[in-house]
Design a protein around this motif. Structure first.
Motif, PDB file in Angstrom:
ATOM      1  N   ALA A   1      -0.532 136.681 -19.248  1.00 33.95           N
ATOM      2  CA  ALA A   1      -0.308 135.767 -18.122  1.00 33.95           C
ATOM      3  C   ALA A   1       1.030 135.050 -18.265  1.00 33.95           C
ATOM      4  N   VAL A   2       1.358 134.623 -19.490  1.00 34.55           N
ATOM      5  CA  VAL A   2       2.639 133.956 -19.730  1.00 34.55           C
ATOM      6  C   VAL A   2       3.794 134.914 -19.441  1.00 34.55           C
ATOM      7  N   LEU A   3       3.685 136.162 -19.912  1.00 30.24           N
ATOM      8  CA  LEU A   3       4.731 137.151 -19.628  1.00 30.24           C
ATOM      9  C   LEU A   3       4.872 137.394 -18.123  1.00 30.24           C
ATOM     10  N   ALA A   4       3.754 137.472 -17.432  1.00 25.78           N
ATOM     11  CA  ALA A   4       3.796 137.666 -15.979  1.00 25.78           C
ATOM     12  C   ALA A   4       4.421 136.453 -15.289  1.00 25.78           C
ATOM     13  N   LEU A   5       4.099 135.262 -15.772  1.00 28.52           N
ATOM     14  CA  LEU A   5       4.670 134.042 -15.205  1.00 28.52           C
ATOM     15  C   LEU A   5       6.178 134.001 -15.443  1.00 28.52           C
ATOM     16  N   LEU A   6       6.603 134.369 -16.652  1.00 28.24           N
ATOM     17  CA  LEU A   6       8.039 134.408 -16.958  1.00 28.24           C
ATOM     18  C   LEU A   6       8.767 135.461 -16.124  1.00 28.24           C
ATOM     19  N   SER A   7       8.039 136.488 -15.723  1.00 27.47           N
ATOM     20  CA  SER A   7       8.608 137.526 -14.856  1.00 27.47           C
ATOM     21  C   SER A   7       8.503 137.135 -13.383  1.00 27.47           C
ATOM     22  N   ARG A   8       8.046 135.903 -13.140  1.00 28.22           N
ATOM     23  CA  ARG A   8       7.908 135.333 -11.793  1.00 28.22           C
ATOM     24  C   ARG A   8       6.904 136.088 -10.914  1.00 28.22           C
ATOM     25  N   ARG A   9       5.866 136.593 -11.542  1.00 30.18           N
ATOM     26  CA  ARG A   9       4.808 137.253 -10.768  1.00 30.18           C
ATOM     27  C   ARG A   9       3.838 136.197 -10.273  1.00 30.18           C
ATOM     28  N   ARG A  10       3.466 136.299  -9.021  1.00 28.27           N
ATOM     29  CA  ARG A  10       2.547 135.316  -8.431  1.00 28.27           C
ATOM     30  C   ARG A  10       1.102 135.537  -8.872  1.00 28.27           C
ATOM     31  N   ASP A  11       0.793 136.737  -9.286  1.00 30.61           N
ATOM     32  CA  ASP A  11      -0.590 137.052  -9.662  1.00 30.61           C
ATOM     33  C   ASP A  11      -0.832 136.905 -11.165  1.00 30.61           C
TER      34      ASP A  11
ATOM     35  N   ILE B   1     -12.333 133.599 -26.764  1.00 27.06           N
ATOM     36  CA  ILE B   1     -11.351 133.312 -27.809  1.00 27.06           C
ATOM     37  C   ILE B   1     -10.511 134.539 -28.148  1.00 27.06           C
ATOM     38  N   THR B   2     -11.153 135.679 -28.403  1.00 22.79           N
ATOM     39  CA  THR B   2     -10.391 136.823 -28.899  1.00 22.79           C
ATOM     40  C   THR B   2      -9.802 137.707 -27.813  1.00 22.79           C
ATOM     41  N   ARG B   3     -10.325 137.704 -26.627  1.00 18.90           N
ATOM     42  CA  ARG B   3      -9.751 138.534 -25.568  1.00 18.90           C
ATOM     43  C   ARG B   3      -8.879 137.696 -24.641  1.00 18.90           C
ATOM     44  N   VAL B   4      -9.435 136.625 -24.079  1.00 19.94           N
ATOM     45  CA  VAL B   4      -8.655 135.822 -23.138  1.00 19.94           C
ATOM     46  C   VAL B   4      -7.488 135.142 -23.850  1.00 19.94           C
ATOM     47  N   ALA B   5      -7.750 134.512 -25.003  1.00 22.19           N
ATOM     48  CA  ALA B   5      -6.690 133.774 -25.701  1.00 22.19           C
ATOM     49  C   ALA B   5      -5.632 134.688 -26.310  1.00 22.19           C
ATOM     50  N   TYR B   6      -6.036 135.822 -26.860  1.00 24.04           N
ATOM     51  CA  TYR B   6      -5.076 136.672 -27.569  1.00 24.04           C
ATOM     52  C   TYR B   6      -4.537 137.842 -26.745  1.00 24.04           C
ATOM     53  N   ILE B   7      -5.155 138.146 -25.613  1.00 21.13           N
ATOM     54  CA  ILE B   7      -4.633 139.209 -24.745  1.00 21.13           C
ATOM     55  C   ILE B   7      -4.260 138.627 -23.377  1.00 21.13           C
ATOM     56  N   GLY B   8      -5.224 138.023 -22.715  1.00 18.90           N
ATOM     57  CA  GLY B   8      -5.008 137.540 -21.351  1.00 18.90           C
ATOM     58  C   GLY B   8      -3.955 136.456 -21.239  1.00 18.90           C
ATOM     59  N   LEU B   9      -4.009 135.467 -22.107  1.00 17.27           N
ATOM     60  CA  LEU B   9      -3.059 134.362 -22.035  1.00 17.27           C
ATOM     61  C   LEU B   9      -1.617 134.823 -22.288  1.00 17.27           C
ATOM     62  N   PRO B  10      -1.347 135.599 -23.357  1.00 20.37           N
ATOM     63  CA  PRO B  10       0.035 136.099 -23.521  1.00 20.37           C
ATOM     64  C   PRO B  10       0.500 136.969 -22.350  1.00 20.37           C
TER      65      PRO B  10
ATOM     66  N   ARG C   1      -4.440 136.483 -12.855  1.00 24.99           N
ATOM     67  CA  ARG C   1      -5.410 137.578 -12.938  1.00 24.99           C
ATOM     68  C   ARG C   1      -5.521 138.129 -14.359  1.00 24.99           C
ATOM     69  N   TYR C   2      -4.497 137.914 -15.178  1.00 21.70           N
ATOM     70  CA  TYR C   2      -4.539 138.396 -16.553  1.00 21.70           C
ATOM     71  C   TYR C   2      -5.578 137.653 -17.389  1.00 21.70           C
ATOM     72  N   LEU C   3      -5.936 136.470 -16.977  1.00 12.39           N
ATOM     73  CA  LEU C   3      -6.914 135.686 -17.733  1.00 12.39           C
ATOM     74  C   LEU C   3      -8.329 136.252 -17.627  1.00 12.39           C
ATOM     75  N   VAL C   4      -8.635 136.942 -16.542  1.00 11.03           N
ATOM     76  CA  VAL C   4      -9.976 137.519 -16.392  1.00 11.03           C
ATOM     77  C   VAL C   4     -10.023 138.990 -16.768  1.00 11.03           C
ATOM     78  N   GLY C   5      -8.875 139.570 -17.103  1.00  6.72           N
ATOM     79  CA  GLY C   5      -8.828 140.974 -17.513  1.00  6.72           C
ATOM     80  C   GLY C   5      -8.849 141.910 -16.327  1.00  6.72           C
ATOM     81  N   GLY C   6      -8.953 143.205 -16.647  1.00  8.60           N
ATOM     82  CA  GLY C   6      -8.990 144.211 -15.604  1.00  8.60           C
ATOM     83  C   GLY C   6      -7.638 144.536 -15.029  1.00  8.60           C
ATOM     84  N   PHE C   7      -6.575 144.267 -15.769  1.00 10.46           N
ATOM     85  CA  PHE C   7      -5.223 144.450 -15.261  1.00 10.46           C
ATOM     86  C   PHE C   7      -4.606 145.794 -15.623  1.00 10.46           C
TER      87      PHE C   7
END
Length: 182
Positions: A67-77, A56-65, A80-86
């Motif tokens: 991932a959305v930013l990476a998707l909007l930037s058209r990144r294929r990866d 809830i607090t890491r994936v939803a509030y860090i990883g998901l945003p 990977r933001y959902l599992v962290g380590g980026f």
């Protein structure tokens, strides 16, 4: 520079800060301490809490945003933001602080206002571990912190108390090292 190194460094440092804050601000009348002892049910409950609170607090509030930013930037990866380590970035740093504050205030109802600041500090450590190494390291850290409180009440309380004192003493150089690296 391994996950185990940072887990240990942040565990010792955050425990020391939590003890210092608790000494000066703890109101025992509002504390709702868990006294279940060393039992399998406690092991399961804290493992479950560590996983879901981190999701809830890491994936939803860090990883998901992220991932959305990476998707909007058209990144294929972007997934990977959902599992962290980026790795750390300015956006990740801001999201880390937001998730830590939410994590801190998420413990308000069960622990009282005195627990918000130490839990927020722990949330910063958890967020850093998530961003740097991944969700598995933040879950491990979270479980260790939670389960140590159970062991203090159980039959191995003396051993755990000694280990906790050693960890807190080790927290001094760990905290100095964390500050040096910042």
């Amino acid at each position: 520079e391994t996950p185990l190194f940072w887990l240990t460094l942040l565990l010792c440092g955050s425990l020391l800060l939590n003890v210092i804050i608790a000494v000066f601000s703890m109101d025992t009348s509002s504390a709702d301490d868990i006294t279940v002892g060393f039992v399998p049910e406690a092991l399961y409950a804290f493992a479950n809490a560590a996983v879901w609170e981190e999701v809830i607090t890491r994936v939803a509030y860090i990883g998901l945003p992220m991932a959305v930013l990476a998707l909007l930037s058209r990144r294929r990866d972007f997934l990977r933001y959902l599992v962290g380590g980026f790795g750390m970035s300015r956006v990740a740093l801001v999201l880390m602080f937001v998730s830590a504050v939410i994590f801190g205030f998420g413990h308000l109802s069960g622990w009282g206002l005195w627990k918000v600041l130490p839990t927020t500090i722990t949330g910063l450590a958890l967020g850093y571990l998530y961003i740097r190494f991944g969700i598995h390291v933040s879950i491990t850290f979270h479980f260790i912190v939670d389960y140590m409180s159970v062991l203090i009440e159980g039959p191995v309380a003396l051993i755990v108390s000694i280990v906790l004192i050693v960890i807190i003493i080790a927290g001094i150089p760990c905290l100095i090292e964390i500050l040096r690296r910042l």
